[in-house]
Design a protein around this motif. Structure first.
Motif, PDB file in Angstrom:
ATOM      1  N   SER A   5       1.008  -1.104  -0.059  1.00  0.00           N
ATOM      2  CA  SER A   5      -0.038  -0.017  -0.095  1.00  0.00           C
ATOM      3  C   SER A   5       0.770   1.277  -0.056  1.00  0.00           C
ATOM      4  O   SER A   5       0.283   2.133  -0.567  1.00  0.00           O
ATOM      5  CB  SER A   5      -0.849   0.063   1.139  1.00  0.00           C
ATOM      6  N   GLU A   6       2.066   1.328   0.583  1.00  0.00           N
ATOM      7  CA  GLU A   6       2.789   2.371   0.620  1.00  0.00           C
ATOM      8  C   GLU A   6       3.471   2.830  -0.441  1.00  0.00           C
ATOM      9  O   GLU A   6       4.041   4.025  -0.688  1.00  0.00           O
ATOM     10  CB  GLU A   6       3.703   2.336   1.766  1.00  0.00           C
ATOM     11  N   TYR A   7       3.442   2.002  -1.626  1.00  0.00           N
ATOM     12  CA  TYR A   7       4.168   2.281  -2.789  1.00  0.00           C
ATOM     13  C   TYR A   7       3.268   2.092  -4.038  1.00  0.00           C
ATOM     14  O   TYR A   7       3.391   2.304  -5.405  1.00  0.00           O
ATOM     15  CB  TYR A   7       5.220   0.856  -2.937  1.00  0.00           C
ATOM     16  N   GLN A   8       1.848   2.386  -3.738  1.00  0.00           N
ATOM     17  CA  GLN A   8       0.962   2.235  -4.821  1.00  0.00           C
ATOM     18  C   GLN A   8       1.009   3.531  -5.805  1.00  0.00           C
ATOM     19  O   GLN A   8       0.789   3.223  -6.923  1.00  0.00           O
ATOM     20  CB  GLN A   8      -0.563   2.291  -4.272  1.00  0.00           C
ATOM     21  N   ARG A   9       1.688   4.381  -5.400  1.00  0.00           N
ATOM     22  CA  ARG A   9       1.604   5.855  -6.327  1.00  0.00           C
ATOM     23  C   ARG A   9       3.106   5.927  -6.580  1.00  0.00           C
ATOM     24  O   ARG A   9       3.560   7.051  -7.273  1.00  0.00           O
ATOM     25  CB  ARG A   9       0.907   6.905  -5.593  1.00  0.00           C
ATOM     26  N   LEU A  10       4.007   4.826  -6.391  1.00  0.00           N
ATOM     27  CA  LEU A  10       5.326   5.207  -6.643  1.00  0.00           C
ATOM     28  C   LEU A  10       5.722   4.723  -8.104  1.00  0.00           C
ATOM     29  O   LEU A  10       5.301   3.743  -8.662  1.00  0.00           O
ATOM     30  CB  LEU A  10       6.079   4.302  -5.898  1.00  0.00           C
ATOM     31  N   GLU A  11       6.361   5.658  -8.937  1.00  0.00           N
ATOM     32  CA  GLU A  11       6.889   5.330 -10.415  1.00  0.00           C
ATOM     33  C   GLU A  11       8.205   5.800 -10.613  1.00  0.00           C
ATOM     34  O   GLU A  11       8.721   6.525  -9.863  1.00  0.00           O
ATOM     35  CB  GLU A  11       5.932   6.103 -11.309  1.00  0.00           C
ATOM     36  N   ALA A  12       8.584   4.957 -11.678  1.00  0.00           N
ATOM     37  CA  ALA A  12      10.034   5.309 -11.944  1.00  0.00           C
ATOM     38  C   ALA A  12      10.284   4.908 -13.297  1.00  0.00           C
ATOM     39  O   ALA A  12       9.599   4.218 -14.076  1.00  0.00           O
ATOM     40  CB  ALA A  12      11.079   4.221 -11.097  1.00  0.00           C
ATOM     41  N   SER A  13      11.425   5.652 -13.890  1.00  0.00           N
ATOM     42  CA  SER A  13      11.674   5.294 -15.459  1.00  0.00           C
ATOM     43  C   SER A  13      12.654   4.104 -15.371  1.00  0.00           C
ATOM     44  O   SER A  13      13.485   3.923 -14.536  1.00  0.00           O
ATOM     45  CB  SER A  13      12.352   6.450 -15.976  1.00  0.00           C
ATOM     46  N   PRO A  63      23.657  -0.106 -12.361  1.00  0.00           N
ATOM     47  CA  PRO A  63      22.084  -0.169 -12.075  1.00  0.00           C
ATOM     48  C   PRO A  63      21.509  -1.490 -11.967  1.00  0.00           C
ATOM     49  O   PRO A  63      22.160  -2.575 -12.352  1.00  0.00           O
ATOM     50  CB  PRO A  63      21.591   0.395 -13.656  1.00  0.00           C
ATOM     51  N   ALA A  64      20.224  -1.250 -11.208  1.00  0.00           N
ATOM     52  CA  ALA A  64      19.831  -2.772 -10.861  1.00  0.00           C
ATOM     53  C   ALA A  64      19.136  -3.505 -12.190  1.00  0.00           C
ATOM     54  O   ALA A  64      18.357  -2.799 -12.949  1.00  0.00           O
ATOM     55  CB  ALA A  64      18.843  -2.454  -9.669  1.00  0.00           C
ATOM     56  N   ILE A  65      19.364  -4.625 -12.237  1.00  0.00           N
ATOM     57  CA  ILE A  65      18.681  -5.259 -13.268  1.00  0.00           C
ATOM     58  C   ILE A  65      17.749  -6.590 -12.746  1.00  0.00           C
ATOM     59  O   ILE A  65      18.163  -7.244 -11.802  1.00  0.00           O
ATOM     60  CB  ILE A  65      19.671  -6.223 -14.285  1.00  0.00           C
ATOM     61  N   GLU A  80      20.562   4.350 -11.072  1.00  0.00           N
ATOM     62  CA  GLU A  80      20.989   4.687  -9.607  1.00  0.00           C
ATOM     63  C   GLU A  80      20.239   5.720  -9.153  1.00  0.00           C
ATOM     64  O   GLU A  80      19.703   5.778  -8.047  1.00  0.00           O
ATOM     65  CB  GLU A  80      22.290   5.029  -9.706  1.00  0.00           C
ATOM     66  N   SER A  81      19.705   6.588 -10.132  1.00  0.00           N
ATOM     67  CA  SER A  81      18.621   7.667  -9.730  1.00  0.00           C
ATOM     68  C   SER A  81      17.346   7.115  -9.242  1.00  0.00           C
ATOM     69  O   SER A  81      16.570   8.175  -8.955  1.00  0.00           O
ATOM     70  CB  SER A  81      18.670   8.770 -11.031  1.00  0.00           C
ATOM     71  N   GLU A  82      16.949   6.064  -9.422  1.00  0.00           N
ATOM     72  CA  GLU A  82      15.744   5.502  -9.266  1.00  0.00           C
ATOM     73  C   GLU A  82      15.819   4.695  -7.902  1.00  0.00           C
ATOM     74  O   GLU A  82      14.990   3.636  -7.928  1.00  0.00           O
ATOM     75  CB  GLU A  82      14.957   4.765 -10.430  1.00  0.00           C
ATOM     76  N   GLY A  83      16.615   5.152  -7.204  1.00  0.00           N
ATOM     77  CA  GLY A  83      16.845   4.320  -5.776  1.00  0.00           C
ATOM     78  C   GLY A  83      15.605   4.233  -4.953  1.00  0.00           C
ATOM     79  O   GLY A  83      15.557   3.189  -4.408  1.00  0.00           O
ATOM     80  N   GLN A  84      14.481   5.188  -5.253  1.00  0.00           N
ATOM     81  CA  GLN A  84      13.358   4.760  -4.330  1.00  0.00           C
ATOM     82  C   GLN A  84      12.609   3.523  -4.815  1.00  0.00           C
ATOM     83  O   GLN A  84      12.062   2.883  -4.047  1.00  0.00           O
ATOM     84  CB  GLN A  84      12.490   6.114  -4.375  1.00  0.00           C
ATOM     85  N   MET A  85      12.576   3.443  -5.946  1.00  0.00           N
ATOM     86  CA  MET A  85      12.146   2.374  -6.626  1.00  0.00           C
ATOM     87  C   MET A  85      12.744   0.894  -6.416  1.00  0.00           C
ATOM     88  O   MET A  85      12.106  -0.018  -6.078  1.00  0.00           O
ATOM     89  CB  MET A  85      11.805   2.271  -8.048  1.00  0.00           C
TER      90      MET A  85
END
Length: 342
Positions: A5-13, A63-65, A80-85
Motif C-alpha cells: 500500500s505504501e508504494y501504490q503511487r510510486l513510479e520510476a523510469s 544499475p539494478a537489473i 541509480e537515480s531511481e533509488g526509491q523504486m
C-alpha cells in the motif's frame, strides 16, 4: 504483501526488453496489485510482473537489473537515480522471502509431522490423502516455480513462447481483460505441442498459435482462455501433475518442496501427447462467459463449426443481443495475431 500500500503511487523510469535480441526501450514502472506494471511512454501496458516472482540479476550492483523468475531474457534496468523504486522492490522481495517457509525448517517440520501421522493415522499414507495435503500446504510462489520449471521442460516441443514485441503487449492486455481469480494469470502463445490450451501450476496458460492466427475475432481465443480458467478452478493443475506423477512425487513435494525433475519431465510429455481435457459443463461455461463479459457463440462455433454439439452455448449466449466490452481493439488483435512473427 501488506507493504504494497505504501508504494501504490510510486513510479520510476527504466529500460525494458522482452527478449535478449530486442532493443531496450524506455518505460515507466509502477507498483500495482501484487505486480510491477511496465508501460510505455504513451501509458500503454507492456507487461505485468508478479512481485513474488521478480528476481534481481546483479544483487548490490547498480544499475539494478531485474527479470521474471524463469525468464532471464526479459529484463528491466533501473538506474541509480531511481533509488526509491529499487529500495521499494528490494523491500517487497525481502518481505516475501521472509514469509516463505525455510527449506530446512519445512523439511524438518514435514518429516516430524509425517512421523506423527504414521503413528496415529495410517490412512494418511493413502495416495489421495498425501496429494490433498500437498495441495493445501504448497504456497502460490512455489506453485509458480513448479509451473515455470514444467514450461521449460515442454519447450523442447513447444519452442520458446512467441515474443513479437507488439504481440507481447497485446497478450498482456488480453490477460488483463481476462484476469485470473487465483495464480499468476499469465498467458503464453506457443508454436506447437499444445492442443488448444493448457494451464500450468501457478496459473499460466499456454495457447496454441492457431487460436490467434486462424480466427477473425479475438472472442475465440478469449473463450478458450475463459474455459481454461474454469478448468483450472475445478481441476487444480498441480493436483493433475501429482495425479500423474504418483505418491513418490507428492511425498517429495511435501518434504523438499520439489516434485523432482523426473516427475516434471514425465508430466510434460503427458501434457504434450496424451492428456485429455477435463470436461466443463455448459452451465459453468455460460456463467464464466457472463462473469468475464465474453460472447459464447464464437467459442462454440470454433469447437464445432456446425454448432450442433455446442448448440446450448450458442442459444444461451449471455451476450446474444447486447455486445460486451471488446476483448481487444482491432489494432491490438492484429498485433496479437502476429506475435509468432508470421
Amino acid at each position: 504483501m501488506t507493504a504494497l500500500s505504501e508504494y501504490q503511487r510510486l513510479e520510476a523510469s527504466g529500460l525494458w526488453r522482452a527478449a535478449p535480441e530486442d532493443q531496450r526501450r524506455e518505460v515507466v514502472v509502477s507498483v500495482g496489485n501484487a505486480t510491477l506494471v511496465i508501460t510505455d511512454m504513451r501509458d500503454r501496458v507492456l507487461t505485468h510482473w508478479s512481485i513474488p516472482a521478480v528476481n534481481r540479476a546483479n544483487s548490490g550492483v547498480l544499475p539494478a537489473i531485474y527479470h521474471p523468475d524463469g525468464d532471464s531474457g526479459e529484463t528491466l534496468e533501473l538506474a541509480e537515480s531511481e533509488g526509491q523504486m529499487i529500495d521499494a522492490i528490494e523491500k517487497l522481495r525481502t518481505g516475501i522471502a521472509r514469509q516463505r517457509p525455510k527449506p530446512g525448517r519445512l523439511r524438518l517440520g514435514m518429516l516430524l509431522a509425517s512421523a506423527a501421522i504414521i503413528g496415529g493415522l495410517a490412512i494418511f499414507w493413502l495416495p489421495g490423502a498425501v496429494r490433498d495435503h500437498a495441495l493445501r500446504v504448497v504456497p502460490p510462489v512455489k506453485r509458480a516455480q513448479i509451473g515455470a520449471a514444467l514450461e521449460r521442460e515442454m519447450q523442447t516441443v513447444t519452442g520458446p513462447p512467441c515474443r513479437a514485441p507488439g504481440g507481447v503487449q497485446s497478450l498482456a492486455k488480453l490477460a488483463q481483460r481476462l484476469p485470473s481469480t487465483r495464480g499468476t494469470g499469465g498467458l503464453r502463445v506457443v508454436r506447437g505441442g499444445v492442443d488448444g490450451t493448457a494451464t500450468l501450476p501457478g496459473g499460466t496458460i499456454l495457447i496454441h498459435r492457431s487460436l490467434v492466427e486462424d480466427y477473425e475475432e479475438p472472442d475465440v481465443v478469449a473463450g478458450y482462455v475463459v474455459a481454461e480458467r474454469l478448468r483450472a478452478r475445478a481441476h487444480d493443475p498441480l493436483g493433475r501433475l501429482l495425479d500423474h506423477a504418483g505418491l513418490a512425487a507428492a511425498f517429495r513435494l511435501l518434504t523438499t518442496g520439489d516434485p523432482g525433475d523426473a516427475a516434471l519431465r514425465s508430466y510434460a510429455e503427458y501434457l504434450l501427447a496424451d492428456a485429455p481435457l477435463q470436461p466443463i459443463s455448459d452451465a459453468a461455461l455460460l456463467e464464466g462467459f457472463k462473469a468475464w463479459s465474453v460472447r459464447a457463440a464464437p467459442y462454440a462455433y470454433a469447437r464445432d463449426v456446425t454448432g450442433e454439439s455446442t448448440l446450448a452455448l450458442i442459444e444461451a449466449d449471455p451476450f446474444a443481443t447486447e455486445a460486451p466490452p471488446p476483448v481487444l481493439s482491432d489494432g491490438d488483435w492484429l498485433r496479437l495475431q502476429g506475435i509468432c512473427g508470421g
